[in-house]
Design a protein around this motif. Structure first.
Motif, PDB file in Angstrom:
ATOM      1  N   MET A  71      18.154  19.724  32.186  1.00  0.00           N
ATOM      2  CA  MET A  71      17.755  21.002  32.867  1.00  0.00           C
ATOM      3  C   MET A  71      18.775  21.624  33.527  1.00  0.00           C
ATOM      4  SD  MET A  71      14.984  22.626  32.747  1.00  0.00           S
ATOM      5  CE  MET A  71      15.181  24.173  32.997  1.00  0.00           C
ATOM      6  N   GLY A  72      19.706  20.783  34.254  1.00  0.00           N
ATOM      7  CA  GLY A  72      20.697  21.093  35.086  1.00  0.00           C
ATOM      8  C   GLY A  72      21.730  21.920  34.064  1.00  0.00           C
ATOM      9  N   VAL A  73      22.115  21.425  32.889  1.00  0.00           N
ATOM     10  CA  VAL A  73      22.904  22.054  32.040  1.00  0.00           C
ATOM     11  C   VAL A  73      22.246  23.337  31.567  1.00  0.00           C
ATOM     12  CG1 VAL A  73      23.724  22.002  29.428  1.00  0.00           C
ATOM     13  CG2 VAL A  73      23.975  19.806  31.030  1.00  0.00           C
ATOM     14  N   LEU A  74      21.013  23.517  31.283  1.00  0.00           N
ATOM     15  CA  LEU A  74      20.498  24.776  30.988  1.00  0.00           C
ATOM     16  C   LEU A  74      20.380  25.736  32.168  1.00  0.00           C
ATOM     17  CD1 LEU A  74      17.281  23.300  28.929  1.00  0.00           C
ATOM     18  CD2 LEU A  74      19.166  24.665  28.127  1.00  0.00           C
ATOM     19  N   ASP A  75      20.318  25.330  33.279  1.00  0.00           N
ATOM     20  CA  ASP A  75      20.266  26.136  34.472  1.00  0.00           C
ATOM     21  C   ASP A  75      21.581  26.668  34.455  1.00  0.00           C
ATOM     22  OD1 ASP A  75      17.531  25.696  35.044  1.00  0.00           O
ATOM     23  OD2 ASP A  75      17.805  24.347  36.409  1.00  0.00           O
ATOM     24  N   ALA A  76      22.552  25.906  34.344  1.00  0.00           N
ATOM     25  CA  ALA A  76      24.040  26.455  34.687  1.00  0.00           C
ATOM     26  C   ALA A  76      24.302  27.276  33.525  1.00  0.00           C
ATOM     27  CB  ALA A  76      24.927  25.033  34.567  1.00  0.00           C
ATOM     28  N   LEU A  77      24.030  27.132  32.199  1.00  0.00           N
ATOM     29  CA  LEU A  77      24.279  28.137  31.520  1.00  0.00           C
ATOM     30  C   LEU A  77      23.375  29.442  31.525  1.00  0.00           C
ATOM     31  CD1 LEU A  77      24.581  26.019  28.173  1.00  0.00           C
ATOM     32  CD2 LEU A  77      26.508  27.080  29.444  1.00  0.00           C
ATOM     33  N   ALA A  78      22.212  29.350  32.163  1.00  0.00           N
ATOM     34  CA  ALA A  78      21.264  30.485  32.368  1.00  0.00           C
ATOM     35  C   ALA A  78      22.093  31.430  33.600  1.00  0.00           C
ATOM     36  CB  ALA A  78      19.973  30.036  32.714  1.00  0.00           C
ATOM     37  N   ALA A  79      22.531  30.416  34.619  1.00  0.00           N
ATOM     38  CA  ALA A  79      23.370  31.345  35.643  1.00  0.00           C
ATOM     39  C   ALA A  79      24.465  32.030  35.092  1.00  0.00           C
ATOM     40  CB  ALA A  79      23.535  30.131  36.547  1.00  0.00           C
ATOM     41  N   ARG A  80      25.063  31.425  34.035  1.00  0.00           N
ATOM     42  CA  ARG A  80      26.381  32.198  33.623  1.00  0.00           C
ATOM     43  C   ARG A  80      25.951  33.404  32.739  1.00  0.00           C
ATOM     44  NH1 ARG A  80      29.712  28.961  29.576  1.00  0.00           N
ATOM     45  NH2 ARG A  80      29.004  30.374  27.924  1.00  0.00           N
ATOM     46  N   TYR A  81      25.073  32.947  31.916  1.00  0.00           N
ATOM     47  CA  TYR A  81      24.427  34.253  30.915  1.00  0.00           C
ATOM     48  C   TYR A  81      23.570  35.447  31.761  1.00  0.00           C
ATOM     49  CZ  TYR A  81      26.630  32.015  27.181  1.00  0.00           C
ATOM     50  OH  TYR A  81      27.684  31.270  26.022  1.00  0.00           O
ATOM     51  N   CYS A  82      22.957  34.828  32.879  1.00  0.00           N
ATOM     52  CA  CYS A  82      22.009  35.926  33.296  1.00  0.00           C
ATOM     53  C   CYS A  82      22.383  36.331  34.538  1.00  0.00           C
ATOM     54  CB  CYS A  82      20.802  35.158  33.622  1.00  0.00           C
ATOM     55  SG  CYS A  82      19.875  34.753  31.862  1.00  0.00           S
ATOM     56  N   VAL A  85      27.305  39.540  34.610  1.00  0.00           N
ATOM     57  CA  VAL A  85      27.970  40.123  33.249  1.00  0.00           C
ATOM     58  C   VAL A  85      28.955  41.220  33.283  1.00  0.00           C
ATOM     59  CG1 VAL A  85      27.359  40.811  31.167  1.00  0.00           C
ATOM     60  CG2 VAL A  85      26.087  39.006  32.318  1.00  0.00           C
ATOM     61  N   GLU A  86      30.152  41.065  33.215  1.00  0.00           N
ATOM     62  CA  GLU A  86      31.185  42.287  33.212  1.00  0.00           C
ATOM     63  C   GLU A  86      31.319  42.533  31.753  1.00  0.00           C
ATOM     64  OE1 GLU A  86      34.386  41.399  35.699  1.00  0.00           O
ATOM     65  OE2 GLU A  86      33.136  40.318  37.242  1.00  0.00           O
ATOM     66  N   LEU A  87      30.794  43.943  31.637  1.00  0.00           N
ATOM     67  CA  LEU A  87      31.219  44.637  30.191  1.00  0.00           C
ATOM     68  C   LEU A  87      31.858  45.834  30.561  1.00  0.00           C
ATOM     69  CD1 LEU A  87      27.789  43.921  28.399  1.00  0.00           C
ATOM     70  CD2 LEU A  87      29.976  42.480  28.130  1.00  0.00           C
ATOM     71  N   THR A  88      32.756  46.212  29.531  1.00  0.00           N
ATOM     72  CA  THR A  88      33.128  47.656  29.671  1.00  0.00           C
ATOM     73  C   THR A  88      32.253  48.651  29.032  1.00  0.00           C
ATOM     74  OG1 THR A  88      33.973  47.901  27.299  1.00  0.00           O
ATOM     75  CG2 THR A  88      35.537  46.901  29.230  1.00  0.00           C
ATOM     76  N   GLY A  89      32.368  49.993  29.311  1.00  0.00           N
ATOM     77  CA  GLY A  89      31.108  50.802  28.806  1.00  0.00           C
ATOM     78  C   GLY A  89      31.054  50.649  27.378  1.00  0.00           C
ATOM     79  N   PRO A 134       3.854  48.253  24.829  1.00  0.00           N
ATOM     80  CA  PRO A 134       5.124  47.582  23.990  1.00  0.00           C
ATOM     81  C   PRO A 134       6.237  46.683  25.156  1.00  0.00           C
ATOM     82  CG  PRO A 134       5.533  49.920  24.719  1.00  0.00           C
ATOM     83  CD  PRO A 134       4.248  49.550  25.130  1.00  0.00           C
ATOM     84  N   VAL A 135       7.142  46.210  24.478  1.00  0.00           N
ATOM     85  CA  VAL A 135       8.138  45.537  25.437  1.00  0.00           C
ATOM     86  C   VAL A 135       9.219  46.269  25.591  1.00  0.00           C
ATOM     87  CG1 VAL A 135       7.134  43.251  24.675  1.00  0.00           C
ATOM     88  CG2 VAL A 135       8.983  44.169  23.525  1.00  0.00           C
ATOM     89  N   SER A 136      10.110  46.075  26.631  1.00  0.00           N
ATOM     90  CA  SER A 136      11.535  46.649  26.715  1.00  0.00           C
ATOM     91  C   SER A 136      12.345  45.639  27.072  1.00  0.00           C
ATOM     92  CB  SER A 136      11.353  47.753  27.815  1.00  0.00           C
ATOM     93  OG  SER A 136      11.204  47.364  28.877  1.00  0.00           O
ATOM     94  N   LEU A 137      13.645  46.047  26.608  1.00  0.00           N
ATOM     95  CA  LEU A 137      14.818  45.228  26.770  1.00  0.00           C
ATOM     96  C   LEU A 137      15.978  46.072  27.433  1.00  0.00           C
ATOM     97  CD1 LEU A 137      14.612  44.349  23.075  1.00  0.00           C
ATOM     98  CD2 LEU A 137      14.409  42.611  24.561  1.00  0.00           C
ATOM     99  N   ALA A 138      16.831  45.270  28.137  1.00  0.00           N
ATOM    100  CA  ALA A 138      17.936  45.892  28.676  1.00  0.00           C
ATOM    101  C   ALA A 138      19.178  44.845  28.937  1.00  0.00           C
ATOM    102  CB  ALA A 138      17.551  46.317  30.327  1.00  0.00           C
ATOM    103  N   LEU A 139      20.189  45.433  28.910  1.00  0.00           N
ATOM    104  CA  LEU A 139      21.604  44.802  29.080  1.00  0.00           C
ATOM    105  C   LEU A 139      22.223  45.256  30.242  1.00  0.00           C
ATOM    106  CD1 LEU A 139      23.576  42.600  28.314  1.00  0.00           C
ATOM    107  CD2 LEU A 139      24.726  44.286  26.635  1.00  0.00           C
ATOM    108  N   THR A 140      22.153  44.582  31.470  1.00  0.00           N
ATOM    109  CA  THR A 140      22.606  44.807  32.675  1.00  0.00           C
ATOM    110  C   THR A 140      23.657  44.039  33.080  1.00  0.00           C
ATOM    111  OG1 THR A 140      21.017  43.614  34.023  1.00  0.00           O
ATOM    112  CG2 THR A 140      20.351  45.958  33.300  1.00  0.00           C
ATOM    113  N   SER A 141      24.187  44.046  34.425  1.00  0.00           N
ATOM    114  CA  SER A 141      25.189  43.011  35.085  1.00  0.00           C
ATOM    115  C   SER A 141      24.587  41.782  35.187  1.00  0.00           C
ATOM    116  CB  SER A 141      25.678  43.773  36.341  1.00  0.00           C
ATOM    117  OG  SER A 141      24.353  43.977  37.263  1.00  0.00           O
ATOM    118  N   ASP A 142      23.021  41.541  35.098  1.00  0.00           N
ATOM    119  CA  ASP A 142      22.439  40.232  34.916  1.00  0.00           C
ATOM    120  C   ASP A 142      22.264  39.971  33.796  1.00  0.00           C
ATOM    121  OD1 ASP A 142      22.304  40.302  38.085  1.00  0.00           O
ATOM    122  OD2 ASP A 142      20.375  41.327  37.829  1.00  0.00           O
ATOM    123  N   GLY A 143      22.674  40.576  32.699  1.00  0.00           N
ATOM    124  CA  GLY A 143      22.489  40.063  31.276  1.00  0.00           C
ATOM    125  C   GLY A 143      21.410  40.465  30.342  1.00  0.00           C
ATOM    126  N   TRP A 144      21.026  40.074  29.574  1.00  0.00           N
ATOM    127  CA  TRP A 144      19.714  40.584  28.666  1.00  0.00           C
ATOM    128  C   TRP A 144      18.649  40.322  29.502  1.00  0.00           C
ATOM    129  CZ3 TRP A 144      20.922  43.598  24.693  1.00  0.00           C
ATOM    130  CH2 TRP A 144      22.031  43.300  23.996  1.00  0.00           C
TER     131      TRP A 144
END
Length: 197
Positions: A71-82, A85-89, A134-144
Protein backbone atom coordinates in the motif's frame (compact mmCIF):
# COMPACT_ATOMS: atom_id res chain seq x y z
CA UNK A 1 14.27 -14.87 -3.01
CA UNK A 2 15.48 -14.32 -6.57
CA UNK A 3 14.66 -11.10 -8.43
CA UNK A 4 12.07 -12.95 -10.57
CA UNK A 5 10.52 -14.53 -7.49
CA UNK A 6 10.48 -11.13 -5.76
CA UNK A 7 8.70 -9.63 -8.77
CA UNK A 8 6.17 -12.48 -8.82
CA UNK A 9 5.53 -12.04 -5.08
CA UNK A 10 5.19 -8.29 -5.61
CA UNK A 11 2.64 -8.79 -8.41
CA UNK A 12 0.59 -11.03 -6.12
CA UNK A 13 0.78 -8.51 -3.27
CA UNK A 14 -0.13 -5.52 -5.46
CA UNK A 15 -3.08 -7.47 -6.88
CA UNK A 16 -4.17 -8.45 -3.34
CA UNK A 17 -3.82 -4.91 -1.96
CA UNK A 18 -5.69 -3.29 -4.85
CA UNK A 19 -8.39 -5.92 -4.42
CA UNK A 20 -8.60 -5.03 -0.72
CA UNK A 21 -8.67 -1.33 -1.62
CA UNK A 22 -11.61 -2.02 -3.94
CA UNK A 23 -13.37 -3.86 -1.12
CA UNK A 24 -12.65 -0.93 1.19
CA UNK A 25 -14.09 1.38 -1.47
CA UNK A 26 -17.36 -0.49 -1.15
CA UNK A 27 -17.34 0.22 2.60
CA UNK A 28 -15.74 3.65 2.78
CA UNK A 29 -16.06 5.24 -0.67
CA UNK A 30 -13.53 5.45 -3.45
CA UNK A 31 -9.97 6.66 -3.30
CA UNK A 32 -7.49 6.45 -6.16
CA UNK A 33 -8.19 4.44 -9.30
CA UNK A 34 -5.09 2.77 -10.80
CA UNK A 35 -4.34 2.04 -14.45
CA UNK A 36 -2.51 -1.15 -15.50
CA UNK A 37 0.82 0.58 -16.21
CA UNK A 38 0.87 2.10 -12.72
CA UNK A 39 0.05 -1.27 -11.16
CA UNK A 40 2.89 -2.84 -13.17
CA UNK A 41 5.23 -0.07 -12.00
CA UNK A 42 4.10 -0.67 -8.41
CA UNK A 43 4.83 -4.40 -8.71
CA UNK A 44 8.28 -3.71 -10.17
CA UNK A 45 9.13 -1.24 -7.38
CA UNK A 46 7.79 -3.56 -4.68
CA UNK A 47 9.80 -6.45 -6.16
CA UNK A 48 12.96 -4.34 -5.93
CA UNK A 49 12.18 -3.46 -2.31
CA UNK A 50 11.65 -7.15 -1.51
CA UNK A 51 14.98 -7.98 -3.18
CA UNK A 52 16.76 -5.21 -1.24
CA UNK A 53 15.19 -6.50 1.97
CA UNK A 54 16.43 -10.01 1.25
CA UNK A 55 19.98 -8.65 1.11
CA UNK A 56 19.44 -7.62 4.75
CA UNK A 57 17.67 -10.88 5.68
CA UNK A 58 14.25 -9.21 5.71
CA UNK A 59 11.69 -11.44 4.04
CA UNK A 60 8.34 -10.59 2.54
CA UNK A 61 6.59 -11.84 5.69
CA UNK A 62 8.83 -9.59 7.82
CA UNK A 63 7.62 -6.55 5.88
CA UNK A 64 4.01 -7.67 6.33
CA UNK A 65 4.50 -7.91 10.10
CA UNK A 66 5.49 -4.25 10.44
CA UNK A 67 4.06 -2.27 7.54
CA UNK A 68 1.71 -2.31 4.58
CA UNK A 69 4.58 -2.01 2.10
CA UNK A 70 2.43 -2.76 -0.99
CA UNK A 71 0.00 0.00 0.00
CA UNK A 72 2.92 2.34 0.68
CA UNK A 73 4.22 1.72 -2.83
CA UNK A 74 0.76 2.36 -4.31
CA UNK A 75 0.38 5.54 -2.22
CA UNK A 76 3.81 6.81 -3.32
CA UNK A 77 2.98 6.29 -6.98
CA UNK A 78 -0.46 7.85 -6.53
CA UNK A 79 1.22 10.89 -4.98
CA UNK A 80 3.48 11.16 -8.02
CA UNK A 81 0.76 10.70 -10.64
CA UNK A 82 -1.97 12.62 -8.80
CA UNK A 83 -0.16 15.83 -7.89
CA UNK A 84 2.42 18.21 -9.24
CA UNK A 85 1.81 17.27 -12.88
CA UNK A 86 3.69 19.69 -15.09
CA UNK A 87 2.70 19.72 -18.75
CA UNK A 88 3.14 22.18 -21.56
CA UNK A 89 -0.04 23.35 -23.26
CA UNK A 90 0.85 21.17 -26.26
CA UNK A 91 1.30 18.06 -24.07
CA UNK A 92 -1.97 18.70 -22.24
CA UNK A 93 -3.90 19.16 -25.50
CA UNK A 94 -2.32 16.05 -27.02
CA UNK A 95 -3.31 13.95 -23.99
CA UNK A 96 -6.87 15.39 -23.96
CA UNK A 97 -7.27 14.88 -27.72
CA UNK A 98 -6.06 11.31 -27.40
CA UNK A 99 -8.54 10.68 -24.56
CA UNK A 100 -11.42 12.10 -26.60
CA UNK A 101 -10.42 10.07 -29.66
CA UNK A 102 -10.04 6.84 -27.67
CA UNK A 103 -13.37 7.28 -25.87
CA UNK A 104 -15.11 7.95 -29.19
CA UNK A 105 -13.39 4.96 -30.83
CA UNK A 106 -14.79 2.78 -28.03
CA UNK A 107 -18.31 3.86 -29.03
CA UNK A 108 -18.82 6.23 -26.10
CA UNK A 109 -20.66 9.54 -26.49
CA UNK A 110 -18.24 12.32 -25.60
CA UNK A 111 -18.76 16.06 -25.10
CA UNK A 112 -15.44 17.95 -25.03
CA UNK A 113 -15.24 21.02 -22.80
CA UNK A 114 -13.46 22.21 -19.67
CA UNK A 115 -14.17 18.69 -18.45
CA UNK A 116 -14.66 15.84 -20.92
CA UNK A 117 -18.19 14.55 -20.38
CA UNK A 118 -18.98 10.91 -21.22
CA UNK A 119 -22.56 9.67 -21.34
CA UNK A 120 -23.47 6.43 -19.50
CA UNK A 121 -24.15 3.30 -21.51
CA UNK A 122 -27.80 2.19 -21.78
CA UNK A 123 -27.11 -1.19 -20.16
CA UNK A 124 -24.34 -0.05 -17.80
CA UNK A 125 -24.36 1.10 -14.18
CA UNK A 126 -26.28 4.25 -13.29
CA UNK A 127 -24.65 7.31 -11.75
CA UNK A 128 -25.92 10.36 -9.92
CA UNK A 129 -29.00 11.12 -7.91
CA UNK A 130 -31.47 10.14 -10.62
CA UNK A 131 -29.26 7.50 -12.18
CA UNK A 132 -28.93 9.43 -15.45
CA UNK A 133 -25.81 11.52 -14.91
CA UNK A 134 -22.80 11.21 -17.19
CA UNK A 135 -19.24 11.12 -15.87
CA UNK A 136 -16.62 13.74 -16.56
CA UNK A 137 -12.85 13.61 -16.79
CA UNK A 138 -10.11 16.18 -16.52
CA UNK A 139 -6.34 16.41 -16.75
CA UNK A 140 -5.12 19.10 -14.36
CA UNK A 141 -1.99 19.86 -12.38
CA UNK A 142 -3.28 17.13 -10.03
CA UNK A 143 -3.31 14.55 -12.85
CA UNK A 144 -6.31 12.71 -14.25
CA UNK A 145 -9.61 12.60 -12.38
CA UNK A 146 -13.16 11.34 -12.85
CA UNK A 147 -16.44 12.35 -11.23
CA UNK A 148 -20.17 12.17 -11.71
CA UNK A 149 -21.09 15.18 -13.81
CA UNK A 150 -23.72 16.72 -11.52
CA UNK A 151 -23.66 19.98 -9.61
CA UNK A 152 -24.09 18.30 -6.22
CA UNK A 153 -21.78 15.35 -6.87
CA UNK A 154 -18.91 14.46 -4.58
CA UNK A 155 -15.45 15.61 -5.51
CA UNK A 156 -13.48 13.90 -8.24
CA UNK A 157 -11.66 10.61 -7.77
CA UNK A 158 -8.00 10.74 -8.82
CA UNK A 159 -6.81 8.31 -11.47
CA UNK A 160 -3.18 7.23 -11.14
CA UNK A 161 -2.08 7.26 -14.76
CA UNK A 162 0.70 8.94 -16.70
CA UNK A 163 -0.30 12.41 -17.97
CA UNK A 164 0.62 11.34 -21.50
CA UNK A 165 -1.09 10.08 -24.63
CA UNK A 166 -0.43 6.49 -23.49
CA UNK A 167 -1.91 7.38 -20.11
CA UNK A 168 -4.95 8.83 -21.89
CA UNK A 169 -5.46 5.50 -23.67
CA UNK A 170 -5.40 3.69 -20.33
CA UNK A 171 -7.82 6.19 -18.79
CA UNK A 172 -10.18 5.72 -21.75
CA UNK A 173 -10.15 1.95 -21.25
CA UNK A 174 -10.73 2.34 -17.50
CA UNK A 175 -13.70 4.63 -18.19
CA UNK A 176 -15.12 2.14 -20.71
CA UNK A 177 -14.86 -0.61 -18.10
CA UNK A 178 -16.54 1.55 -15.43
CA UNK A 179 -19.38 2.53 -17.79
CA UNK A 180 -19.91 -1.08 -18.92
CA UNK A 181 -19.80 -2.48 -15.38
CA UNK A 182 -16.60 -4.49 -16.01
CA UNK A 183 -14.79 -2.42 -13.34
CA UNK A 184 -16.14 -1.55 -9.89
CA UNK A 185 -18.30 1.57 -9.73
CA UNK A 186 -16.14 4.18 -7.95
CA UNK A 187 -19.24 6.32 -7.37
CA UNK A 188 -21.28 3.71 -5.53
CA UNK A 189 -22.41 4.81 -2.10
CA UNK A 190 -20.41 3.23 0.69
CA UNK A 191 -22.02 0.05 1.95
CA UNK A 192 -23.58 0.17 5.38
CA UNK A 193 -21.80 -2.16 7.79
CA UNK A 194 -24.12 -4.42 9.71
CA UNK A 195 -23.75 -4.24 13.48
CA UNK A 196 -22.39 -7.51 14.83
CA UNK A 197 -24.23 -9.20 17.64
Amino acid sequence: MSETTALDAAKIDIRRWTSEVQSARALHGSRVLYTPSVLAEAAELLGKLYTAGQEHHIGREDWAAVTGLPMGVLDALAARYCSRVELTGTERHAARDTLIGELSAKGLTVQPGARIVVEPLPDGPRFGYRGQAPVSLALTSDGWDIRVDEVASAGPHPIAAPATEDGAREVAELVRKILSGEAPNPFAAPAVKEASA
